[in-house]
Each structure stands twice: as C-alpha cells, then as structure tokens.
Design a protein around this motif. Structure first.
Motif, mmCIF file in Angstrom:
data_model
loop_
_atom_site.group_PDB
_atom_site.id
_atom_site.type_symbol
_atom_site.label_atom_id
_atom_site.label_comp_id
_atom_site.label_asym_id
_atom_site.label_seq_id
_atom_site.Cartn_x
_atom_site.Cartn_y
_atom_site.Cartn_z
ATOM 1 N N LEU A 1 0.679 -1.438 0.188
ATOM 2 C CA LEU A 1 -0.550 -0.104 -0.198
ATOM 3 C C LEU A 1 1.007 1.478 0.371
ATOM 4 C CD1 LEU A 1 -2.717 -1.090 2.526
ATOM 5 C CD2 LEU A 1 -3.139 -0.893 -0.095
ATOM 6 N N ARG A 2 2.079 1.256 0.794
ATOM 7 C CA ARG A 2 2.952 2.603 0.929
ATOM 8 C C ARG A 2 3.756 3.007 -0.532
ATOM 9 N NH1 ARG A 2 5.721 5.584 4.259
ATOM 10 N NH2 ARG A 2 4.601 4.507 5.774
ATOM 11 N N ARG A 3 3.744 1.214 -0.961
ATOM 12 C CA ARG A 3 4.556 1.575 -2.699
ATOM 13 C C ARG A 3 3.604 1.805 -3.376
ATOM 14 N NH1 ARG A 3 6.473 -4.190 -3.369
ATOM 15 N NH2 ARG A 3 7.663 -3.244 -5.235
ATOM 16 N N ALA A 4 2.359 1.593 -3.154
ATOM 17 C CA ALA A 4 1.417 1.706 -4.866
ATOM 18 C C ALA A 4 0.712 3.522 -4.174
ATOM 19 C CB ALA A 4 -0.147 0.946 -4.274
ATOM 20 N N LEU A 5 0.917 4.458 -2.905
ATOM 21 C CA LEU A 5 0.591 5.493 -2.630
ATOM 22 C C LEU A 5 0.476 6.456 -4.152
ATOM 23 C CD1 LEU A 5 1.617 6.280 0.162
ATOM 24 C CD2 LEU A 5 -0.935 5.893 -0.816
ATOM 25 N N PRO A 6 1.975 5.713 -4.666
ATOM 26 C CA PRO A 6 2.194 7.015 -6.597
ATOM 27 C C PRO A 6 1.199 7.016 -7.728
ATOM 28 C CG PRO A 6 3.850 6.691 -5.622
ATOM 29 C CD PRO A 6 3.176 6.193 -4.695
ATOM 30 N N LEU A 7 0.429 5.546 -6.669
ATOM 31 C CA LEU A 7 -1.119 5.590 -8.437
ATOM 32 C C LEU A 7 -1.835 6.132 -7.772
ATOM 33 C CD1 LEU A 7 -0.135 1.718 -8.729
ATOM 34 C CD2 LEU A 7 0.384 3.565 -10.409
ATOM 35 N N LEU A 8 -2.312 6.192 -6.393
ATOM 36 C CA LEU A 8 -3.470 6.899 -6.074
ATOM 37 C C LEU A 8 -3.099 8.636 -6.084
ATOM 38 C CD1 LEU A 8 -4.701 4.427 -2.981
ATOM 39 C CD2 LEU A 8 -5.503 4.919 -4.919
ATOM 40 N N ARG A 9 -1.604 9.087 -6.005
ATOM 41 C CA ARG A 9 -1.766 10.635 -5.534
ATOM 42 C C ARG A 9 -2.737 11.265 -4.959
ATOM 43 N NH1 ARG A 9 0.494 12.273 -11.825
ATOM 44 N NH2 ARG A 9 2.482 10.662 -11.736
ATOM 45 N N PRO A 10 -3.166 10.312 -3.434
ATOM 46 C CA PRO A 10 -4.345 11.153 -2.654
ATOM 47 C C PRO A 10 -3.903 12.546 -2.548
ATOM 48 C CG PRO A 10 -3.112 10.048 -1.582
ATOM 49 C CD PRO A 10 -2.456 9.488 -2.961
ATOM 50 N N ARG A 11 -5.305 13.299 -2.363
ATOM 51 C CA ARG A 11 -5.318 15.305 -1.933
ATOM 52 C C ARG A 11 -5.248 15.062 -0.518
ATOM 53 N NH1 ARG A 11 -9.735 16.510 -6.149
ATOM 54 N NH2 ARG A 11 -11.404 14.533 -5.622
ATOM 55 N N LEU A 12 -4.557 14.968 0.000
ATOM 56 C CA LEU A 12 -3.945 15.567 0.918
ATOM 57 C C LEU A 12 -5.467 16.051 1.970
ATOM 58 C CD1 LEU A 12 -2.693 14.076 3.751
ATOM 59 C CD2 LEU A 12 -1.116 15.754 4.007
ATOM 60 N N PRO A 13 -5.268 17.490 1.040
ATOM 61 C CA PRO A 13 -6.603 18.426 2.530
ATOM 62 C C PRO A 13 -7.394 17.781 2.290
ATOM 63 C CG PRO A 13 -4.928 19.740 0.397
ATOM 64 C CD PRO A 13 -4.686 17.893 0.229
ATOM 65 N N ARG A 14 -7.972 16.769 0.805
ATOM 66 C CA ARG A 14 -9.453 16.553 1.052
ATOM 67 C C ARG A 14 -10.254 14.982 2.270
ATOM 68 N NH1 ARG A 14 -13.160 17.677 -2.901
ATOM 69 N NH2 ARG A 14 -12.818 19.725 -3.438
ATOM 70 N N LEU A 15 -8.246 14.667 2.086
ATOM 71 C CA LEU A 15 -8.487 13.991 3.403
ATOM 72 C C LEU A 15 -9.104 14.119 4.616
ATOM 73 C CD1 LEU A 15 -6.117 11.278 1.526
ATOM 74 C CD2 LEU A 15 -8.124 10.894 1.924
ATOM 75 N N SER B 1 -7.373 -4.173 -0.785
ATOM 76 C CA SER B 1 -6.411 -3.810 -0.647
ATOM 77 C C SER B 1 -4.984 -3.564 -0.789
ATOM 78 C CB SER B 1 -6.724 -1.758 0.173
ATOM 79 O OG SER B 1 -8.050 -1.616 -0.509
ATOM 80 N N ARG B 2 -4.604 -4.180 -0.147
ATOM 81 C CA ARG B 2 -3.203 -4.345 -0.413
ATOM 82 C C ARG B 2 -2.867 -6.039 -0.912
ATOM 83 N NH1 ARG B 2 -2.400 -5.185 5.060
ATOM 84 N NH2 ARG B 2 -0.917 -3.290 5.328
ATOM 85 N N ILE B 3 -3.814 -6.503 -1.104
ATOM 86 C CA ILE B 3 -3.804 -7.866 -2.415
ATOM 87 C C ILE B 3 -3.893 -7.280 -2.935
ATOM 88 C CG2 ILE B 3 -4.460 -9.801 -2.810
ATOM 89 C CD1 ILE B 3 -5.113 -10.673 -0.192
ATOM 90 N N ALA B 4 -4.688 -6.265 -3.266
ATOM 91 C CA ALA B 4 -4.254 -5.338 -4.995
ATOM 92 C C ALA B 4 -3.780 -4.244 -4.854
ATOM 93 C CB ALA B 4 -5.969 -4.122 -5.194
#
Length: 543
Positions: free
Chosen positions: A7-21, A304-307
């Motif tokens: 999940l940590r390695r996949a964060l660049p795929l998600l590029r979550p918007r921190l302010p929204r979170l 999500s980790r498996i995905a």
C-alpha cells in the motif's frame, strides 16, 4: 505501514489529495463526536430531569440535544461527500497512472497475462486499491480519535471505568479487526486464483463459444467456470470462522464495558450526582460506535493490500519513475527477419521454430491449428514478448535495441480480442491515431464494409456504442477492429484472425483484400495475418 508494504509503494498510483482527506477525517470525527456528545448530554438530561428541576435548568441541554442530533446527520453526509470525492479522484488517478506505466513498460508486462486477469487488475484491483481511503484509512483514524476522547471523558468521572473502557476499546478496535483481516486474507488468497481462472474461462466461453461448440469443448469450459465458482464459495466458507469470531468480539467488548460501568456506578452511587452516574452508564455504549466499522476496515485494508501487490506486479514499483525511453538506432527500412527463432509464451510450449525473411511491402499468412503458436509468433514479431531463442530484426536492427515508442510507431499488433470501448465510434478508431480526420475515419469504415451500418446510426461517428462490444454483432466488431487497423500509421501490421466470425464468403473476400497489395492496405505496408483460412494469395508460414 513499512517501506515494503504494497500500500505504501502504491501511493504514487493513487496520488491522494491530502487536504480532502484531512477534511474528510475532520468531518468524520465531528460527526461521531456529535454522537458521543449527544449521548453524554442526553444522559445528563435524563438524570437531571429525574430530579424535576425548574424547566429553565434543562433548556440549554434540550437545545444541545437537538443541535447534536441534527449536526451528526449533516456532518456525516458532508463527510461522505468529501471522502467519496477523494476516493473517486484517487481511483481515476490510479487508473491513469496504471495505463501510463503500462504504455511505457515492455509490452510483455501485459501481453503475458490472460485477458480476464488483465481486465481484473486494471479494473477491480484499481477500485479496490482506491477504496482503502474511504473504507480503511478514514474509519481507522476516526475510531482512534473518538476512542481517546471517550476514555478521557469517562476518566474525568472514574479512572477505573476509563481503564476498563480503554481495554475493551482495544479489544474491539484491534483484536476484532485482526481476526476479520485474517479471514479476509485467507479468502482473498484462495479466491484470487479461482477468480482469475473463472474469468479466463468465462471470457473464453463468451468470445469463442461458436468455435468451442464445434470442437466439442464448450461444455468443458463452462464446467470449468462453474467449478472455479464452487471452489471460490468453499474458500469463503473456510475463511468465515475467524471473521465470525471477529464479528462477535465487539459485542462482547461492549457488554464488558457496560457491565464494568454498571458495577462502578453502583459503588460510586453515594459519591456522584445522579446526572453524572447516568453519564457513566450510557456514554460507554456510544463510545463503541466508531469501533464497529473497524472489522470491515481491516478487511478492506487487507483486500487493498492484495490489490496493490497485484498492480505493482503489473506496473512495476510506482515509486521508481520509469526511465525516459532512449531511442535506438534507426532501422534501415521495414524488412522483418528472424534468425534461429523460437517463439512461444513464457513457460508455455514452443510454437514456431526456424528462420524468417519478411520483406517490406509483402503479404504473409501464418496458418496452423488452434494452439500451434500463431498468436505467440505475432507477439514475438511485434516485440511484445521476448523470443524463447534467437533474434528478430527490423530493418537490420534487433527489436531489443529499439525503444518502446520506436517499436509501436513501426510495428502495429492488432489482437483478435482487441477491446471495443464503451464510447463513440469515432473515439474507438482514434485509439490508434488521435489526429485522424472524420473524412479519414469515414473512408476507413467504408473500405471495411461498414459504410451502410454507419449511415444507419443515429449520430454517425458520434454514436456511443453502449456496452462496448455488446453493441455490435461479431462480424461488425471484427470489421470495426479492421477499420482501426486502417487508421494506424505503422508500416508493419500484424493481424490476428481478422476475418473470424464472418461468413465464409465475406471472410474470403475480406482476406483476399487484405492480402492483395494496394487493395485494402497501401502497397508499401507489410501485412502479416494469422488465419485459419488457407486461400491466402501470399506466402504462408505454416506452424
């Protein structure tokens, strides 16, 4: 999460918007905080009203109960809006990044996977990865904040009850989710293989039902799909035991906390005011509202980790930028040659073995029974899978020395099961060349025999193909894919079964047009066709 966590390695795929979170977490905390405050104020109001004070002594509490009751629902709705917006944005980002990385990676990264598994990874796995924000990260953070707040609130009244509540919250918030995660991991690890096998078998039956029925294999393929589905159900049943225990643990923890509060309340009855005693009894019930979502959050986190792991296997580590393609030497022409070539899928049987000389501008047919390796040979000639042995050259330059953009600009591979997108006819053709004019698209459709079909569509090129391939007959789909080939700028074209699903007369006529230089394709283009039909008018590579 550790640095090696998928999940940590996949964060660049998600590029979550921190302010929204952060905003979603804040709204979630305020929403459940309103519920906790509502329980505390309601408890005080019940205890104080029992003492029958002047009504004005209760007016503030009555207004507070209404305010917290309304704000809880409003804040929860706002939190849902913000969190789902963040999750949908992350899913869109993950899908875009997945396609971009696939486009820049070697072609065998996707070509080695069956269509059903590839569709699952870029579809369901991306959605599952994005759900970690809403279904795992948000409830875990909110539960942690609210649990601390509830323990502190009870601690003001009784440190003993606060300690018991803290232990019960840890049991409900850690042990129960861990058990649920174990069950989810067992179910997912067993089910993934069954899902992939089921999807592959189902897609095989859907796309090649006619051929399988003729060969007498359709019942076996359908039976395999059913067997995979049954095995999946059995795996879910085996994984249900820890998940069931995990579902029961929060109820036991709530009972223990309430019992401890009741015992403590009886002991402190002479020392505390009645409203305070009622708060001590009722607030622990509300404190567990945040932890009830944690077993489902742990399950979502596991899935999500498996995905994420499956996506990383497909796209490579998203934290490592893909290197910019370095152009190789320019090929001297479009001659395709192969020296001592052994073509075949990795880990599979070897198909074609030998030497090839395919001069530029010629037409060649690759023939042979199903399973003989026709598709593997085309994929090898396109540079999408590496040769088992030997070397393929384009214009004297080994394919391994050409960059991916160089290869794709010069060699176009068009699969038998190429995708029809659920968008307009125009966009389906522009997928191979974005600068085609409408006149060029109309000409391509007319040349493959879809002119009358297009004229009957309500919006012409702008007609949306609802359901993708489901909006077309098998023959129309095949012709539309061939029109897409005509729009490709590649000088070397590799076509896999371009006339399948057409009646015999149309298939023979269309194949003859494909194989005749200057009739359907320009004379200068090299066209290599994998086909079951044997009346081709050019050289044949038999397998």
């Amino acid at each position: 999460m550790s640095g090696s966590d998928p999940l940590r390695r996949a964060l660049p795929l998600l590029r979550p918007r921190l302010p929204r979170l952060v905003l979603a977490v804040t709204l979630g905390v305020l929403s459940l905080g309103s519920a906790l405050a509502l329980a505390a104020v309601s408890a005080w109001l019940i205890g104080r009203a029992w003492q029958m004070p002047p009504i004005l002594d209760l007016s503030v509490a009555v207004v507070a109960v209404r305010a917290f009751g309304i704000s809880r629902g409003v804040l929860h709705y706002c939190e849902r809006l913000v969190s789902h917006d963040a999750a949908l944005g992350a899913a869109a980002s993950a899908r875009v990044q997945t396609y971009r990385r696939l486009a820049r990676r070697p072609g065998d990264a996707a070509a080695r996977l069956p269509g059903g598994e590839l569709a699952g990874r870029v579809g369901a796995d991306v959605d599952q990865l994005a759900e970690v924000l809403v279904r795992a990260l948000l409830p875990i953070t909110v539960a942690a904040v609210l649990s601390v707040a509830a323990v502190l609130l009870i601690g003001v009244v009784s440190l003993g009850v606060a300690a018991v509540l803290a232990v019960c919250l840890l049991v409900a918030g850690v042990l129960a989710p861990w058990l649920s995660a174990r069950g989810a991991a067992a179910a997912e690890s067993a089910a993934r293989a069954e899902h992939d096998g089921r999807d592959v078998a189902a897609m095989l039956a859907l796309q090649h039902a006619a051929e399988l029925r003729v060969a007498g294999r359709l019942p076996a393929v359908i039976a395999e799909t059913r067997r995979r589905q049954r095995d999946w159900g059995a795996a879910l049943d085996r994984a249900a035991a820890p998940a069931a225990i995990g579902a029961a643990v929060p109820t036991l923890a709530i009972g223990a906390a309430v019992l401890a509060a009741a015992v403590a309340g009886i002991g402190l009855a002479d020392q505390l005011a009645t409203p305070t005693l009622v708060i001590l009894m009722l607030v622990p019930l509300s404190a567990f509202e945040a932890t009830t979502a944690l077993p489902a959050a742990a399950t979502a986190l596991t899935r999500s980790r498996i995905a994420a792991r499956r996506l990383i296997e497909l796209t490579g580590d998203p934290r490592v930028p893909l290197p910019e393609p370095t152009p190789g030497p320019e090929p001297a022409g479009w001659d395709l040659t192969a020296d001592q070539l052994r073509a075949g899928f990795p880990g599979g049987a070897t198909g074609f073995t030998g030497n090839l000389a395919l001069p530029a501008g010629t037409r060649h047919a690759v023939t042979g029974p199903s399973g003989s390796g026709k598709t593997a040979l085309l994929l090898t000639l396109a540079g999408l899978i590496p040769p088992r042995a030997g070397q393929v050259r384009l214009g004297g330059v080994p394919l391994s020395e050409l960059s991916e953009p160089q290869l794709r600009a010069r060699i176009g591979y068009f699969a038998e099961d190429a995708h029809i997108f659920e968008t307009t006819v125009r966009d389906n053709l522009l997928a191979v060349r974005g600068d085609c004019t409408d006149d060029e698209l109309l000409a391509a459709l007319d040349r493959v025999g879809l002119g009358d079909w297009l004229a009957g569509l309500p919006d012409g090129l702008g007609t949306v193909l609802t359901g993708g391939a489901a909006a077309l007959s098998a023959g129309q789909r095949r012709r539309l894919l061939l029109a897409r080939v005509l729009c490709s700028p590649a000088p070397v074209l590799l076509l896999d079964e371009p006339t399948e699903h057409l009646d015999i007369g149309d298939a023979a006529a269309l194949l003859r047009a494909i194989m005749t230089p200057g009739e359907l394709f320009d004379e200068g283009r090299t066209v290599i066709v994998a086909t079951h039909h044997l009346d081709a008018t050019a050289g044949i590579v038999a397998l």
